[in-house]
Design a protein around this motif. Structure first.
Motif, PDB file in Angstrom:
ATOM      1  N   ASP A  30       0.782  -1.239   0.000  1.00 43.42           N
ATOM      2  CA  ASP A  30       0.000   0.000   0.000  1.00 43.42           C
ATOM      3  C   ASP A  30       0.812   1.287   0.000  1.00 43.42           C
ATOM      4  N   SER A  31       2.092   1.258  -0.413  1.00 40.62           N
ATOM      5  CA  SER A  31       2.850   2.516  -0.436  1.00 40.62           C
ATOM      6  C   SER A  31       2.242   3.459  -1.465  1.00 40.62           C
ATOM      7  N   PHE A  32       2.306   4.753  -1.168  1.00 45.06           N
ATOM      8  CA  PHE A  32       1.646   5.710  -2.065  1.00 45.06           C
ATOM      9  C   PHE A  32       2.318   5.756  -3.433  1.00 45.06           C
ATOM     10  N   SER A  33       3.619   5.489  -3.467  1.00 48.62           N
ATOM     11  CA  SER A  33       4.370   5.746  -4.693  1.00 48.62           C
ATOM     12  C   SER A  33       4.508   4.523  -5.580  1.00 48.62           C
ATOM     13  N   ASP A  34       4.600   3.351  -4.971  1.00 47.57           N
ATOM     14  CA  ASP A  34       4.865   2.149  -5.753  1.00 47.57           C
ATOM     15  C   ASP A  34       4.184   0.935  -5.132  1.00 47.57           C
ATOM     16  N   GLU A  64       6.512  -1.098   6.014  1.00 50.03           N
ATOM     17  CA  GLU A  64       5.289  -0.482   6.534  1.00 50.03           C
ATOM     18  C   GLU A  64       5.115   0.864   5.851  1.00 50.03           C
ATOM     19  N   SER A  65       4.001   1.056   5.159  1.00 52.24           N
ATOM     20  CA  SER A  65       3.777   2.347   4.505  1.00 52.24           C
ATOM     21  C   SER A  65       3.585   3.427   5.562  1.00 52.24           C
ATOM     22  N   THR A  66       4.158   4.599   5.272  1.00 53.19           N
ATOM     23  CA  THR A  66       3.994   5.726   6.193  1.00 53.19           C
ATOM     24  C   THR A  66       3.141   6.819   5.549  1.00 53.19           C
ATOM     25  N   ARG A  67       2.455   6.469   4.439  1.00 54.30           N
ATOM     26  CA  ARG A  67       1.647   7.507   3.791  1.00 54.30           C
ATOM     27  C   ARG A  67       0.555   7.958   4.755  1.00 54.30           C
ATOM     28  N   VAL A  99      17.157   0.078   6.987  1.00 54.30           N
ATOM     29  CA  VAL A  99      15.810  -0.443   7.249  1.00 54.30           C
ATOM     30  C   VAL A  99      14.935   0.722   7.704  1.00 54.30           C
ATOM     31  N   ASP A 100      13.800   0.873   7.000  1.00 49.47           N
ATOM     32  CA  ASP A 100      12.882   1.980   7.272  1.00 49.47           C
ATOM     33  C   ASP A 100      11.832   1.450   8.244  1.00 49.47           C
ATOM     34  N   THR A 101      12.065   1.673   9.518  1.00 51.40           N
ATOM     35  CA  THR A 101      11.144   1.153  10.539  1.00 51.40           C
ATOM     36  C   THR A 101      11.193   2.037  11.783  1.00 51.40           C
ATOM     37  N   ILE A 118      19.793   2.421  10.291  1.00 52.97           N
ATOM     38  CA  ILE A 118      18.411   2.446  10.769  1.00 52.97           C
ATOM     39  C   ILE A 118      17.818   3.773  10.313  1.00 52.97           C
ATOM     40  N   ASN A 119      16.704   3.693   9.605  1.00 51.93           N
ATOM     41  CA  ASN A 119      16.027   4.897   9.110  1.00 51.93           C
ATOM     42  C   ASN A 119      14.664   4.967   9.792  1.00 51.93           C
ATOM     43  N   ASP A 120      14.565   5.860  10.775  1.00 47.92           N
ATOM     44  CA  ASP A 120      13.346   5.881  11.580  1.00 47.92           C
ATOM     45  C   ASP A 120      12.588   7.197  11.393  1.00 47.92           C
ATOM     46  N   LEU A 188      20.520  13.419   9.607  1.00 48.83           N
ATOM     47  CA  LEU A 188      19.274  14.079  10.004  1.00 48.83           C
ATOM     48  C   LEU A 188      18.385  14.309   8.782  1.00 48.83           C
ATOM     49  N   ASP A 189      17.072  14.317   9.023  1.00 47.37           N
ATOM     50  CA  ASP A 189      16.112  14.442   7.916  1.00 47.37           C
ATOM     51  C   ASP A 189      14.912  15.261   8.388  1.00 47.37           C
ATOM     52  N   PRO A 190      14.596  16.374   7.713  1.00 46.05           N
ATOM     53  CA  PRO A 190      13.462  17.199   8.147  1.00 46.05           C
ATOM     54  C   PRO A 190      12.102  16.555   7.936  1.00 46.05           C
ATOM     55  N   ARG A 224       8.472  11.841  -5.525  1.00 39.52           N
ATOM     56  CA  ARG A 224       7.076  11.508  -5.868  1.00 39.52           C
ATOM     57  C   ARG A 224       6.063  11.977  -4.836  1.00 39.52           C
ATOM     58  N   LYS A 225       6.491  12.800  -3.882  1.00 39.98           N
ATOM     59  CA  LYS A 225       5.571  13.153  -2.782  1.00 39.98           C
ATOM     60  C   LYS A 225       4.497  14.134  -3.227  1.00 39.98           C
ATOM     61  N   SER A 226       3.465  14.248  -2.386  1.00 43.02           N
ATOM     62  CA  SER A 226       2.324  15.081  -2.766  1.00 43.02           C
ATOM     63  C   SER A 226       2.720  16.554  -2.885  1.00 43.02           C
ATOM     64  N   LEU A 259      20.052  11.612  -0.975  1.00 43.50           N
ATOM     65  CA  LEU A 259      18.745  11.771  -1.597  1.00 43.50           C
ATOM     66  C   LEU A 259      18.022  10.432  -1.551  1.00 43.50           C
ATOM     67  N   ARG A 260      16.877  10.398  -0.878  1.00 40.69           N
ATOM     68  CA  ARG A 260      16.085   9.161  -0.826  1.00 40.69           C
ATOM     69  C   ARG A 260      15.091   9.212  -1.988  1.00 40.69           C
ATOM     70  N   VAL A 261      15.304   8.341  -2.980  1.00 47.09           N
ATOM     71  CA  VAL A 261      14.509   8.446  -4.209  1.00 47.09           C
ATOM     72  C   VAL A 261      14.036   7.081  -4.709  1.00 47.09           C
ATOM     73  N   HIS A 262      12.957   7.134  -5.496  1.00 46.02           N
ATOM     74  CA  HIS A 262      12.469   5.938  -6.179  1.00 46.02           C
ATOM     75  C   HIS A 262      13.116   5.810  -7.554  1.00 46.02           C
ATOM     76  N   ASP A 263      13.387   6.956  -8.196  1.00 47.69           N
ATOM     77  CA  ASP A 263      13.893   6.960  -9.573  1.00 47.69           C
ATOM     78  C   ASP A 263      15.400   7.200  -9.546  1.00 47.69           C
TER      79      ASP A 263
HETATM   80  N1  HH2 Z   1       9.566   9.183   3.269  1.00 50.73           N
HETATM   81  C1  HH2 Z   1       8.850   8.043   3.195  1.00 50.73           C
HETATM   82  C2  HH2 Z   1       9.275   6.904   3.902  1.00 50.73           C
HETATM   83  N2  HH2 Z   1      10.417   6.901   4.602  1.00 50.73           N
HETATM   84  N3  HH2 Z   1      12.344   8.036   5.390  1.00 50.73           N
HETATM   85  C3  HH2 Z   1      13.075   9.152   5.455  1.00 50.73           C
HETATM   86  N4  HH2 Z   1      14.225   9.175   6.152  1.00 50.73           N
HETATM   87  N5  HH2 Z   1      12.693  10.314   4.821  1.00 50.73           N
HETATM   88  C4  HH2 Z   1      11.547  10.381   4.092  1.00 50.73           C
HETATM   89  O1  HH2 Z   1      11.232  11.475   3.556  1.00 50.73           O
HETATM   90  C5  HH2 Z   1      10.731   9.205   3.992  1.00 50.73           C
HETATM   91  C6  HH2 Z   1      11.175   8.032   4.667  1.00 50.73           C
HETATM   92  C7  HH2 Z   1       7.596   7.996   2.396  1.00 50.73           C
HETATM   93  O2  HH2 Z   1       7.830   7.595   1.071  1.00 50.73           O
HETATM   94  P1  HH2 Z   1       7.639   6.089   0.488  1.00 50.73           P
HETATM   95  O3  HH2 Z   1       8.547   5.144   1.159  1.00 50.73           O
HETATM   96  O4  HH2 Z   1       7.765   6.126  -0.973  1.00 50.73           O
HETATM   97  O5  HH2 Z   1       6.123   5.763   0.786  1.00 50.73           O
HETATM   98  P2  HH2 Z   1       5.419   4.845   1.845  1.00 50.73           P
HETATM   99  O6  HH2 Z   1       5.746   5.372   3.202  1.00 50.73           O
HETATM  100  O7  HH2 Z   1       3.952   4.975   1.502  1.00 50.73           O
HETATM  101  O8  HH2 Z   1       5.937   3.450   1.668  1.00 50.73           O
END
Ligand code: HH2
Length: 285
Positions: A30-34, A64-67, A99-101, A118-120, A188-190, A224-226, A259-263
């Motif tokens: 269910d991620s917003f982008s992919d 885990e989607s964070t949308r 790991v985005d958690t 660790i990307n929290d 750090l990330d805003p 790809r954000k809103s 740069l955290r990117v999909h493309d």
């Molecule tokens: N944005 C998303 C998820 N994780 N982590 C960091 N550090 N910075 C961000 O801006 C960030 C992040 C949201 O994007 P995406 O992973 O594409 O979507 P979803 O959370 O729906 O999986």
């Protein structure tokens, strides 16, 4: 504070003398982008291979989607989605895996499976998260978010978004230092889009030089954000590529280092042109 030259990711030492690309692999339905595209283990591994071939320096695995409005994922499901993939990527590709958690249990298992970062998005606010990271050798990206993914876009409010986000981020960095984490492990990330209106995001973007001055590498996620869609007349996700790359380049110009990117390929191309034709960094001759 002097600019940091390396990022230590549990044995992987990344140089920061050029902007780095973190390629996103969302193992989520269910991620917003992919959403759903890389939901199987083999599909996700294939995608990670592609991103590394295209120029990713780090692979960010999320289960885990964070949308905005996303439902929380139970611990077992998140573990099942991300841990085997982290092990696969580590076994095959020579890049650090992030790991985005926000769950300490997932962080612990990810570190054991070889994650180097660790990307929290919750800024290590879960109980025990900061100690867990401190005991490891992994890098850590601390992101700012107001509220939780379920509620964050309901009515975000700030008096001064740049000052408040900056104060939060430097406070978290100080807390990490106090527990013995080396500064070379901190990013750090805003948190663009996380409890922020379009106006907040714009102010934050324009305030990137101030956030860079805190003294740690800044990671920026606008891909790809809103906010990109909104700035392009409510463009759907599929039409946000060029806007995302343009914003990433502006972020680099304002001091962002990751740069955290999909493309990935398109972003790497833009960075290559910038490196060849843009202003030289001081000290390069
Ligand atoms: N944005 C998303 C998820 N994780 N982590 C960091 N550090 N910075 C961000 O801006 C960030 C992040 C949201 O994007 P995406 O992973 O594409 O979507 P979803 O959370 O729906 O999986």
């Amino acid at each position: 504070m002097p600019e940091r030259l390396t990022l230590d990711c549990a044995g992987h030492r990344l140089r920061l003398d050029r902007p780095l690309i973190m390629g996103v692999v969302n193992v989520t339905p269910d991620s917003f982008s992919d959403g759903g595209r890389f939901a199987t283990r083999e599909g996700a591994l294939d995608h990670a291979r592609r991103l590394v071939a295209d120029g990713a320096d780090i692979i960010d695995v999320g289960g885990e989607s964070t949308r905005p409005g996303a439902e929380a994922v139970p611990l077992d499901a998140e573990l099942e989605r991300v841990i085997p993939l982290i092990a696969d990527v580590r076994a095959e590709l020579d890049v650090p895996v992030s790991v985005d958690t926000s769950k300490p249990e997932v962080m612990r298992a990810a570190l054991a499976a070889g994650a180097g970062m660790i990307n929290d998005v919750n800024g290590l606010r879960a109980q025990g998260a900061i100690e867990l990271v401190a005991r490891s050798e992994a890098a850590v990206c601390v992101m700012h978010m107001q509220g939780t993914p379920r509620s964050m876009q309901q009515r975000p409010q700030y008096r001064d978004v740049v000052a408040e986000v900056g104060a939060f981020l430097s406070g978290r960095a100080d807390a990490l230092l106090a527990r013995g984490v080396a500064p070379e492990r901190i990013v750090l990330d805003p948190g663009f889009g996380f409890g922020k209106t379009l106006e907040h995001n714009i102010a934050l973007f324009r305030g990137l030089p101030e956030l860079t001055a805190i003294g740690y590498p800044l990671l920026i996620g606008v891909s790809r954000k809103s906010m990109i869609g909104a700035l392009l007349g409510n463009r759907p996700v599929t039409g946000r590529l060029i806007g995302s790359v343009a914003a990433a380049m502006l972020a680099v110009h304002a001091g962002a280092r990751i740069l955290r990117v999909h493309d990935v390929r398109e972003t790497a191309d833009a960075l290559a042109i910038q490196a060849a034709l843009g202003e030289r960094q001081t000290g390069e001759g």
